[in-house]
Design a protein around this motif. Structure first.
Motif, mmCIF file in Angstrom:
data_model
loop_
_atom_site.group_PDB
_atom_site.id
_atom_site.type_symbol
_atom_site.label_atom_id
_atom_site.label_comp_id
_atom_site.label_asym_id
_atom_site.label_seq_id
_atom_site.Cartn_x
_atom_site.Cartn_y
_atom_site.Cartn_z
ATOM 1 N N HIS A 175 -16.758 6.106 -0.697
ATOM 2 C CA HIS A 175 -16.135 4.798 -0.506
ATOM 3 C C HIS A 175 -16.873 3.794 -1.390
ATOM 4 O O HIS A 175 -18.081 3.965 -1.648
ATOM 5 C CB HIS A 175 -16.235 4.379 0.970
ATOM 6 C CG HIS A 175 -15.457 3.153 1.316
ATOM 7 N ND1 HIS A 175 -15.929 1.881 1.081
ATOM 8 C CD2 HIS A 175 -14.225 2.991 1.882
ATOM 9 C CE1 HIS A 175 -15.037 0.996 1.480
ATOM 10 N NE2 HIS A 175 -13.991 1.645 1.964
ATOM 11 N N LYS B 192 -7.437 2.269 9.642
ATOM 12 C CA LYS B 192 -8.493 3.117 10.196
ATOM 13 C C LYS B 192 -8.111 3.621 11.587
ATOM 14 O O LYS B 192 -8.086 2.862 12.549
ATOM 15 C CB LYS B 192 -9.824 2.372 10.264
ATOM 16 C CG LYS B 192 -11.010 3.295 10.625
ATOM 17 C CD LYS B 192 -12.240 2.535 11.059
ATOM 18 C CE LYS B 192 -12.870 1.735 9.945
ATOM 19 N NZ LYS B 192 -14.200 1.199 10.364
ATOM 20 N N LEU C 117 -3.986 -5.886 4.345
ATOM 21 C CA LEU C 117 -5.137 -5.033 4.048
ATOM 22 C C LEU C 117 -5.807 -5.472 2.746
ATOM 23 O O LEU C 117 -5.130 -5.858 1.789
ATOM 24 C CB LEU C 117 -4.700 -3.577 3.888
ATOM 25 C CG LEU C 117 -4.497 -2.730 5.143
ATOM 26 C CD1 LEU C 117 -3.916 -1.376 4.747
ATOM 27 C CD2 LEU C 117 -5.801 -2.544 5.895
ATOM 28 N N GLU D 212 -7.723 -0.691 0.156
ATOM 29 C CA GLU D 212 -8.176 -0.169 1.441
ATOM 30 C C GLU D 212 -7.031 0.489 2.207
ATOM 31 O O GLU D 212 -5.848 0.254 1.935
ATOM 32 C CB GLU D 212 -8.771 -1.299 2.299
ATOM 33 C CG GLU D 212 -10.275 -1.430 2.148
ATOM 34 C CD GLU D 212 -11.056 -0.311 2.807
ATOM 35 O OE1 GLU D 212 -10.625 0.853 2.752
ATOM 36 O OE2 GLU D 212 -12.115 -0.592 3.383
ATOM 37 N N LEU D 213 -7.443 1.304 3.188
ATOM 38 C CA LEU D 213 -6.526 1.944 4.118
ATOM 39 C C LEU D 213 -6.745 1.376 5.508
ATOM 40 O O LEU D 213 -7.723 0.656 5.758
ATOM 41 C CB LEU D 213 -6.776 3.453 4.143
ATOM 42 C CG LEU D 213 -6.541 4.218 2.848
ATOM 43 C CD1 LEU D 213 -7.065 5.637 2.980
ATOM 44 C CD2 LEU D 213 -5.067 4.218 2.486
ATOM 45 N N GLN E 20 -10.582 7.766 9.258
ATOM 46 C CA GLN E 20 -10.021 7.570 7.939
ATOM 47 C C GLN E 20 -11.065 6.921 7.039
ATOM 48 O O GLN E 20 -11.938 6.174 7.495
ATOM 49 C CB GLN E 20 -8.804 6.651 8.010
ATOM 50 C CG GLN E 20 -7.535 7.265 8.505
ATOM 51 C CD GLN E 20 -6.405 6.238 8.482
ATOM 52 O OE1 GLN E 20 -6.188 5.546 9.463
ATOM 53 N NE2 GLN E 20 -5.701 6.143 7.359
ATOM 54 N N ASN E 21 -10.942 7.180 5.758
ATOM 55 C CA ASN E 21 -11.899 6.629 4.805
ATOM 56 C C ASN E 21 -11.583 5.164 4.539
ATOM 57 O O ASN E 21 -10.945 4.807 3.543
ATOM 58 C CB ASN E 21 -11.865 7.430 3.508
ATOM 59 C CG ASN E 21 -12.993 7.044 2.573
ATOM 60 O OD1 ASN E 21 -13.795 6.163 2.868
ATOM 61 N ND2 ASN E 21 -13.056 7.705 1.437
ATOM 62 N N SER E 22 -12.035 4.327 5.458
ATOM 63 C CA SER E 22 -11.765 2.893 5.402
ATOM 64 C C SER E 22 -12.971 2.147 5.951
ATOM 65 O O SER E 22 -13.681 2.657 6.819
ATOM 66 C CB SER E 22 -10.524 2.573 6.243
ATOM 67 O OG SER E 22 -10.358 1.174 6.389
ATOM 68 N N ASP E 23 -13.180 0.945 5.455
ATOM 69 C CA ASP E 23 -14.253 0.106 5.984
ATOM 70 C C ASP E 23 -13.685 -1.238 6.436
ATOM 71 O O ASP E 23 -14.344 -2.274 6.337
ATOM 72 C CB ASP E 23 -15.335 -0.100 4.914
ATOM 73 C CG ASP E 23 -16.673 -0.504 5.511
ATOM 74 O OD1 ASP E 23 -16.914 -0.202 6.697
ATOM 75 O OD2 ASP E 23 -17.492 -1.123 4.787
ATOM 76 N N THR E 24 -12.435 -1.217 6.921
ATOM 77 C CA THR E 24 -11.757 -2.433 7.354
ATOM 78 C C THR E 24 -11.844 -2.594 8.870
ATOM 79 O O THR E 24 -11.333 -1.754 9.611
ATOM 80 C CB THR E 24 -10.279 -2.411 6.928
ATOM 81 O OG1 THR E 24 -10.205 -2.301 5.514
ATOM 82 C CG2 THR E 24 -9.573 -3.681 7.369
ATOM 83 N N HIS F 79 -8.777 -2.094 14.424
ATOM 84 C CA HIS F 79 -8.508 -1.702 13.041
ATOM 85 C C HIS F 79 -7.004 -1.715 12.769
ATOM 86 O O HIS F 79 -6.207 -1.362 13.644
ATOM 87 C CB HIS F 79 -9.048 -0.303 12.758
ATOM 88 C CG HIS F 79 -10.501 -0.143 13.061
ATOM 89 N ND1 HIS F 79 -11.468 -0.956 12.515
ATOM 90 C CD2 HIS F 79 -11.162 0.739 13.861
ATOM 91 C CE1 HIS F 79 -12.661 -0.578 12.960
ATOM 92 N NE2 HIS F 79 -12.494 0.448 13.783
ATOM 93 N N ASP G 277 -2.209 1.762 8.110
ATOM 94 C CA ASP G 277 -2.059 1.778 6.655
ATOM 95 C C ASP G 277 -1.006 0.796 6.154
ATOM 96 O O ASP G 277 -0.973 0.482 4.958
ATOM 97 C CB ASP G 277 -1.661 3.180 6.181
ATOM 98 C CG ASP G 277 -2.772 4.201 6.372
ATOM 99 O OD1 ASP G 277 -3.931 3.789 6.554
ATOM 100 O OD2 ASP G 277 -2.478 5.411 6.334
#
Length: 323
Positions: free
Chosen positions: A46, A119, A112, A116-117, A192-196, A104, A107
């Motif tokens: 990420h 989460k 967003l 980003e995706l 999920q590969n997200s930092d949101t 979170h 998608d």
């Protein structure tokens, strides 16, 4: 990469200081940096953190670089997200203090951050102090208007469900679910590969820089699934040696718990890599060309094209694959 044989990748964590962190991740034998360390990003690709391989021919290389070199052969046909990154982010969390109350997005949320995706995630509780709790969802009947009023009036706690936790509990947290880990728990997180993250409430607490941390009230109110997002919890006491117990089955990952007692044969299936998290105990992962030791806290990425391998020893593990 065609001449390099696949093998289980063991990563050096990327540690993150957090206002709610502590020193509990030292128990796993990691070289934890000074400070209040809340997160170990165990398998990460990420912009905010990349983990690096600690073993074998690829030692020192980041997961981002390995994915470019190895491609679908190692990571499987399902092994890329819509933004081209590795699809999952694997963490260990030390909650020495309460985390913010948060939610979170999915998608499809139109606000967003770029690239980003959403989460969706799950927690497996590795350790919990007596009386430990978490925030898990809203109380029945709370809608957007009621929650907004409670926030304005400083009584958001009236709208939150607090549940007790113990080691071995598992929680599935789809996007849209209000949640917060609280003090006294250590968890493994598959997400999920997200930092949101959108914060609803942070206890009027300054961050590490001494400033109040930002809240995201409007975004939070927008993305909450007020009628429920399908969150579920379960005790995993029913897990038996040599059998996989499914903890979470989502559009983004399927995670099972297994108890290893001796040798347990496994096989990859080509379309997905396998993530193995060692929750407790110790042992090894054996395959045709070698063996790697495994102990509590270790996280491994098993390439999709490894084929037959075995889990050995006496340990509790989590296995995650792409659905």
């Amino acid at each position: 990469m065609s001449d390099l044989q696949p093998y289980p990748l063991h990563f050096k964590p990327e540690f993150k200081e957090r206002v709610w962190g502590g020193r509990a991740l030292e128990r796993f034998g990691f070289e934890v940096p000074q400070g209040a360390i809340g997160e170990g990003w165990m398998i990460a690709d990420h912009p905010n953190g990349v983990s690096h391989v600690a073993n074998g021919a690829l030692a020192g290389k980041g997961l981002d670089e390995i994915r470019e070199l190895a491609g679908a052969a190692w990571f499987g046909a399902k092994g890329a997200t819509g933004n081209g990154r590795f699809p999952l982010l694997i963490k260990l969390l030390d909650c020495n203090d309460d985390l913010s109350v948060q939610v979170h997005p999915n998608d499809h949320y139109d606000r967003l951050p770029e690239g980003e995706l959403g989460k969706t995630e799950m927690w497996y509780v590795l350790d919990a102090k007596p009386g430990a709790t978490i925030i898990y969802g809203l109380t029945p009947g709370v809608d957007r208007a009621k929650l907004a009023a409670a926030i304005d009036e400083g009584r958001i706690a009236d709208c939150l469900q607090e549940v007790s936790v113990k080691a071995g509990d598992a929680f599935y947290i789809p996007a849209g679910t209000v949640h917060a880990l609280c003090a006294g728990v250590v968890v493994a997180e598959i997400q999920q590969n997200s930092d949101t993250t959108y914060r609803l409430h942070d206890y009027n607490r300054p961050g590490l820089d001494g400033r109040m941390r930002e809240l995201h009230i409007e975004d939070s109110l927008n993305v909450i699934a007020y009628d429920g997002a399908g969150a579920s919890r379960m005790s995993t006491d029913a897990a038996k040696p040599g059998e996989w117990l499914t903890l979470a089955s989502s559009p983004y990952f399927v995670t099972d718990k297994g108890i290893v007692a001796g040798e347990w044969s496994q096989t990859t299936h080509g379309d997905s890599f396998v993530i193995v998290i060692v929750c407790e105990g110790s042992g090894s992962i054996d395959w045709a060309n070698g063996v790697v030791d495994a102990r509590a806290g270790d996280c491994f990425l098993i390439p999709a094209n490894l084929g037959r391998y075995s889990l050995n020893g006496n340990m509790t593990v989590l296995r995650s694959v792409l659905p």
